[in-house]
Design an enzyme around this catalytic site. Structure first.
Site, PDB file in Angstrom:
ATOM      1  N   GLU A  64      18.341   4.535 -10.012  1.00  0.00           N
ATOM      2  CA  GLU A  64      17.610   5.426  -8.401  1.00  0.00           C
ATOM      3  C   GLU A  64      18.041   5.416  -6.704  1.00  0.00           C
ATOM      4  O   GLU A  64      18.894   3.951  -6.225  1.00  0.00           O
ATOM      5  CB  GLU A  64      16.383   5.384  -8.173  1.00  0.00           C
ATOM      6  CG  GLU A  64      15.589   5.356  -9.920  1.00  0.00           C
ATOM      7  CD  GLU A  64      14.397   5.558  -9.819  1.00  0.00           C
ATOM      8  OE1 GLU A  64      13.037   5.421  -9.408  1.00  0.00           O
ATOM      9  OE2 GLU A  64      13.924   6.429 -11.250  1.00  0.00           O
ATOM     10  N   ASN A  76      19.136   4.132 -16.033  1.00  0.00           N
ATOM     11  CA  ASN A  76      18.825   4.511 -14.633  1.00  0.00           C
ATOM     12  C   ASN A  76      19.116   3.993 -13.476  1.00  0.00           C
ATOM     13  O   ASN A  76      18.917   2.468 -13.423  1.00  0.00           O
ATOM     14  CB  ASN A  76      17.575   5.691 -14.383  1.00  0.00           C
ATOM     15  CG  ASN A  76      16.127   4.517 -15.103  1.00  0.00           C
ATOM     16  OD1 ASN A  76      16.932   3.817 -15.541  1.00  0.00           O
ATOM     17  ND2 ASN A  76      15.188   5.048 -14.263  1.00  0.00           N
ATOM     18  N   GLU A 108      21.643   7.973 -19.591  1.00  0.00           N
ATOM     19  CA  GLU A 108      22.122   8.654 -20.765  1.00  0.00           C
ATOM     20  C   GLU A 108      23.342   9.716 -19.762  1.00  0.00           C
ATOM     21  O   GLU A 108      24.452   8.901 -20.756  1.00  0.00           O
ATOM     22  CB  GLU A 108      21.674  10.395 -20.513  1.00  0.00           C
ATOM     23  CG  GLU A 108      20.155  10.626 -22.215  1.00  0.00           C
ATOM     24  CD  GLU A 108      19.202  10.337 -20.672  1.00  0.00           C
ATOM     25  OE1 GLU A 108      19.051  10.015 -19.593  1.00  0.00           O
ATOM     26  OE2 GLU A 108      18.334  10.826 -20.970  1.00  0.00           O
TER      27      GLU A 108
HETATM   28  N1  THU Z   1      15.622   9.453 -16.443  1.00  0.00           N
HETATM   29  C1  THU Z   1      16.681   8.872 -17.159  1.00  0.00           C
HETATM   30  O1  THU Z   1      17.068   8.302 -17.028  1.00  0.00           O
HETATM   31  N2  THU Z   1      16.690   9.563 -18.205  1.00  0.00           N
HETATM   32  C2  THU Z   1      15.688  10.466 -18.542  1.00  0.00           C
HETATM   33  O2  THU Z   1      15.873  11.545 -20.733  1.00  0.00           O
HETATM   34  C3  THU Z   1      14.771  10.990 -18.128  1.00  0.00           C
HETATM   35  C4  THU Z   1      14.536  10.448 -16.338  1.00  0.00           C
HETATM   36  C5  THU Z   1      15.285   8.499 -15.131  1.00  0.00           C
HETATM   37  C6  THU Z   1      15.600   9.141 -13.771  1.00  0.00           C
HETATM   38  C7  THU Z   1      14.582   8.787 -12.946  1.00  0.00           C
HETATM   39  O3  THU Z   1      15.607   7.252 -12.377  1.00  0.00           O
HETATM   40  C8  THU Z   1      13.099   8.136 -14.168  1.00  0.00           C
HETATM   41  O4  THU Z   1      13.780   8.631 -14.637  1.00  0.00           O
HETATM   42  C9  THU Z   1      11.860   9.405 -13.855  1.00  0.00           C
HETATM   43  O5  THU Z   1      12.279  10.756 -13.720  1.00  0.00           O
END
Ligand code: THU
Length: 147
Positions: free
Chosen positions: A47, A45, A58
């Site tokens: 941000e 992920n 994902e």
């Molecule tokens: N996040 C993911 O990368 N995948 C998930 O299945 C759930 C949430 C990330 C998004 C954000 O950077 C952090 O987790 C908190 O929501």
């Protein structure tokens, strides 16, 4: 058919998680896609200070794979430090339903990679939104004069 086993893909997702850029939530997620030919493509992920621009692990993995030309996915593993493993969000479920509908979804807690929970994409998003691609959709460079 892809040979890699479940634990190996989960481990690849755990390794990919180290690449997460999550300074706001501090919730690091890694994902690894397995293609039918046995390739593993990962993501984590990322941000943004404008929170809504954040992209989940994902989707980063899926976009990586799709833009590398991959289309046939047999599994996706997702790892984060959370009890039972992270469940993909609604946006990621939609993308998985479109581009990896037959993939097994394996989620695991980073503290116990051997305890994998398995789902189908259909289970995670029944009755997904679909749009049939237009057969004669214009491609870049195919624009007609005056159009
Ligand atoms: N996040 C993911 O990368 N995948 C998930 O299945 C759930 C949430 C990330 C998004 C954000 O950077 C952090 O987790 C908190 O929501």
């Amino acid at each position: 058919m892809a040979k890699l086993n479940k634990l190996a893909l989960v481990r690849a997702a755990a390794r990919a998680r180290r690449g997460a850029v999550a300074p706001y939530s501090r919730f690091q997620v890694g994902a690894a896609l397995l293609t039918r030919s046995g390739q593993v493509i990962t993501g984590a992920n990322v941000e943004s200070a404008s929170y809504g621009l954040t992209c989940c692990a994902e989707r980063v993995a899926l976009f990586n794979a799709l833009t590398a030309g991959q289309r046939d996915f047999v599994a996706v593993a997702v790892v984060a430090r959370t009890a039972g493993g992270p469940m993909p969000c609604g946006a990621c479920r939609q993308l998985l339903a479109e581009y990896a509908p037959r993939a097994a979804v394996w989620v695991a807690d980073s503290r116990s990679l051997g305890a994998v929970r398995a789902f189908t994409v259909k289970e995670l998003l029944p009755a997904a939104f679909v749009l049939t691609p237009k057969r004669n959709a214009r491609r870049p460079g195919s624009a007609r004069r005056g159009g």
